[in-house]
Design an enzyme around this catalytic site. Structure first.
Site, PDB file in Angstrom:
ATOM      1  N   GLY A  37       1.078  -1.354  -0.008  1.00  0.00           N
ATOM      2  CA  GLY A  37       0.099   0.440  -0.054  1.00  0.00           C
ATOM      3  C   GLY A  37       0.900   1.238  -0.140  1.00  0.00           C
ATOM      4  O   GLY A  37       2.062   1.130   0.001  1.00  0.00           O
ATOM      5  N   GLN A  83       3.592  10.259   1.374  1.00  0.00           N
ATOM      6  CA  GLN A  83       3.911   9.168   2.025  1.00  0.00           C
ATOM      7  C   GLN A  83       5.642   9.977   0.788  1.00  0.00           C
ATOM      8  O   GLN A  83       6.469   9.705   1.012  1.00  0.00           O
ATOM      9  CB  GLN A  83       4.269   7.788   1.527  1.00  0.00           C
ATOM     10  CG  GLN A  83       3.684   7.288   3.182  1.00  0.00           C
ATOM     11  CD  GLN A  83       3.215   5.834   3.292  1.00  0.00           C
ATOM     12  OE1 GLN A  83       2.634   5.350   2.075  1.00  0.00           O
ATOM     13  NE2 GLN A  83       4.027   4.764   3.994  1.00  0.00           N
ATOM     14  N   CYS A 136       5.914  -0.496   7.927  1.00  0.00           N
ATOM     15  CA  CYS A 136       5.254   0.850   6.800  1.00  0.00           C
ATOM     16  C   CYS A 136       6.509   1.448   6.345  1.00  0.00           C
ATOM     17  O   CYS A 136       7.366   1.443   6.845  1.00  0.00           O
ATOM     18  CB  CYS A 136       4.411   2.019   7.852  1.00  0.00           C
ATOM     19  SG  CYS A 136       4.087   3.566   6.706  1.00  0.00           S
ATOM     20  N   LEU A 137       6.344   2.140   4.659  1.00  0.00           N
ATOM     21  CA  LEU A 137       7.410   2.385   3.987  1.00  0.00           C
ATOM     22  C   LEU A 137       8.362   3.483   4.718  1.00  0.00           C
ATOM     23  O   LEU A 137       9.351   4.048   4.476  1.00  0.00           O
ATOM     24  CB  LEU A 137       7.621   2.902   2.868  1.00  0.00           C
ATOM     25  CG  LEU A 137       6.985   1.053   2.493  1.00  0.00           C
ATOM     26  CD1 LEU A 137       6.666   1.628   1.112  1.00  0.00           C
ATOM     27  CD2 LEU A 137       8.477   0.552   2.067  1.00  0.00           C
ATOM     28  N   HIS A 197      -4.919   1.753   7.154  1.00  0.00           N
ATOM     29  CA  HIS A 197      -3.225   2.321   8.074  1.00  0.00           C
ATOM     30  C   HIS A 197      -3.375   3.206   6.318  1.00  0.00           C
ATOM     31  O   HIS A 197      -2.667   4.228   6.203  1.00  0.00           O
ATOM     32  CB  HIS A 197      -2.563   0.914   7.175  1.00  0.00           C
ATOM     33  CG  HIS A 197      -1.393   1.183   7.539  1.00  0.00           C
ATOM     34  ND1 HIS A 197      -0.273   0.845   8.070  1.00  0.00           N
ATOM     35  CD2 HIS A 197      -0.360   2.509   6.333  1.00  0.00           C
ATOM     36  CE1 HIS A 197       0.851   1.268   7.867  1.00  0.00           C
ATOM     37  NE2 HIS A 197       0.873   2.247   6.947  1.00  0.00           N
ATOM     38  N   GLU A 198      -3.960   3.056   5.448  1.00  0.00           N
ATOM     39  CA  GLU A 198      -3.717   3.812   4.229  1.00  0.00           C
ATOM     40  C   GLU A 198      -4.466   5.607   4.228  1.00  0.00           C
ATOM     41  O   GLU A 198      -3.783   6.756   4.034  1.00  0.00           O
ATOM     42  CB  GLU A 198      -3.852   4.061   2.571  1.00  0.00           C
ATOM     43  CG  GLU A 198      -3.217   2.550   2.357  1.00  0.00           C
ATOM     44  CD  GLU A 198      -1.204   2.702   2.535  1.00  0.00           C
ATOM     45  OE1 GLU A 198      -1.356   3.586   2.960  1.00  0.00           O
ATOM     46  OE2 GLU A 198      -1.132   1.587   2.922  1.00  0.00           O
ATOM     47  N   HIS A 214      -2.884   7.346   7.069  1.00  0.00           N
ATOM     48  CA  HIS A 214      -1.955   7.936   6.677  1.00  0.00           C
ATOM     49  C   HIS A 214      -2.783   9.475   5.431  1.00  0.00           C
ATOM     50  O   HIS A 214      -1.770  10.850   6.458  1.00  0.00           O
ATOM     51  CB  HIS A 214      -1.134   7.418   5.504  1.00  0.00           C
ATOM     52  CG  HIS A 214      -0.003   6.941   5.655  1.00  0.00           C
ATOM     53  ND1 HIS A 214       0.851   6.905   6.392  1.00  0.00           N
ATOM     54  CD2 HIS A 214       0.392   5.702   6.022  1.00  0.00           C
ATOM     55  CE1 HIS A 214       2.056   5.624   6.066  1.00  0.00           C
ATOM     56  NE2 HIS A 214       1.380   5.153   6.010  1.00  0.00           N
TER      57      HIS A 214
HETATM   58  O1  GNR Z   1       3.732  -2.884   2.854  1.00  0.00           O
HETATM   59  C1  GNR Z   1       3.515  -2.315   3.482  1.00  0.00           C
HETATM   60  N1  GNR Z   1       2.898  -3.545   4.367  1.00  0.00           N
HETATM   61  C2  GNR Z   1       2.314  -3.536   5.380  1.00  0.00           C
HETATM   62  C3  GNR Z   1       2.084  -4.379   6.403  1.00  0.00           C
HETATM   63  C4  GNR Z   1       1.302  -4.982   6.976  1.00  0.00           C
HETATM   64  C5  GNR Z   1       0.229  -3.724   7.379  1.00  0.00           C
HETATM   65  C6  GNR Z   1       0.096  -1.773   6.619  1.00  0.00           C
HETATM   66  C7  GNR Z   1       1.155  -2.335   5.375  1.00  0.00           C
HETATM   67  S1  GNR Z   1       1.669  -0.771   4.502  1.00  0.00           S
HETATM   68  C8  GNR Z   1       2.693  -1.503   4.549  1.00  0.00           C
HETATM   69  C9  GNR Z   1       3.304   0.232   2.788  1.00  0.00           C
HETATM   70  C10 GNR Z   1       3.053   1.455   3.903  1.00  0.00           C
HETATM   71  O2  GNR Z   1       3.709   1.749   4.879  1.00  0.00           O
HETATM   72  N2  GNR Z   1       1.476   2.064   3.540  1.00  0.00           N
HETATM   73  O3  GNR Z   1       0.882   2.618   3.566  1.00  0.00           O
HETATM   74 NI    NI Z   2       2.481   3.563   5.791  1.00  0.00          NI
END
Ligand code: GNR
Ligand code: NI
Length: 173
Positions: free
Chosen positions: A46, A51, A94-95, A136-137, A140
């Protein structure tokens, strides 16, 4: 298409609330495609526009494990319009918080309303990892990182480590 640099915490641009897009036009479509290329290269499942330093309510998601299983989702103005009573715990990463992982509790299933890449309103019921990632997105887009769901002790420990490893990365250049 282009691979964009990914911001890491604690960057103030990750704490800002993103603005709704008026419509999914060519510019937003190009952003979605650049974000997908960036996400696949990372690799991640995601990515939210803040980001990559863009304060717009745009996210992309693809939980396919291989290239053959790719199923990219492109969303503008995503809104979680319903959630299950039941919760689920997922080990999140999270990246923008590289190399740190932690369990986060969120609703197990969600209904999300968004504009797709053709500017059409769509709704999807998501469960499993997709439900976790879309929440999660959307976080953000509101300036919320998964570490904001942890205790302040745990969050500050992670943030201190990120600052330290960034300083070390600069020192060896
Ligand atoms: O790559 C991602 N893996 C992930 C694993 C568990 C819960 C959420 C994520 S999202 C993350 C990529 C990211 O930072 N998206 O904002
Ligand atoms: Ni993230």
């Amino acid at each position: 298409m282009a691979i964009l640099p990914i911001l890491t915490a604690p960057d103030p641009r990750l704490k800002a609330k993103a603005a709704r897009v008026e419509a999914v036009d060519d510019e937003v479509r190009r952003l979605m495609d650049d974000m997908l290329e960036t996400m696949y290269a990372a690799p991640g499942i995601g990515l939210a526009a803040p980001q990559v330093g863009v304060g717009k309510r745009v996210v992309v998601i693809d939980t396919g494990k291989t290239e053959a299983e790719r199923n990219p989702l492109r969303m503008a103005n995503p809104e979680i319009i319903a959630v299950s009573d039941e919760d689920n715990t997922y080990e999140e990463g999270c990246l923008s918080v590289p190399e740190h992982y932690a369990s986060v509790v969120r609703p197990k299933t969600v209904r999300v309303r968004f504009l797709d890449h053709q500017n059409e309103i769509r709704e999807l019921d998501l469960d499993g990892i997709l439900a976790t990632v879309v929440q999660h997105e959307v976080d953000h887009l509101d300036g919320v990182l998964f570490i904001d769901h942890l205790s302040s002790l745990r969050r500050n420990m992670i943030l201190r480590k990120l600052v330290k490893s960034r300083k070390e990365a600069v020192a060896v250049r």
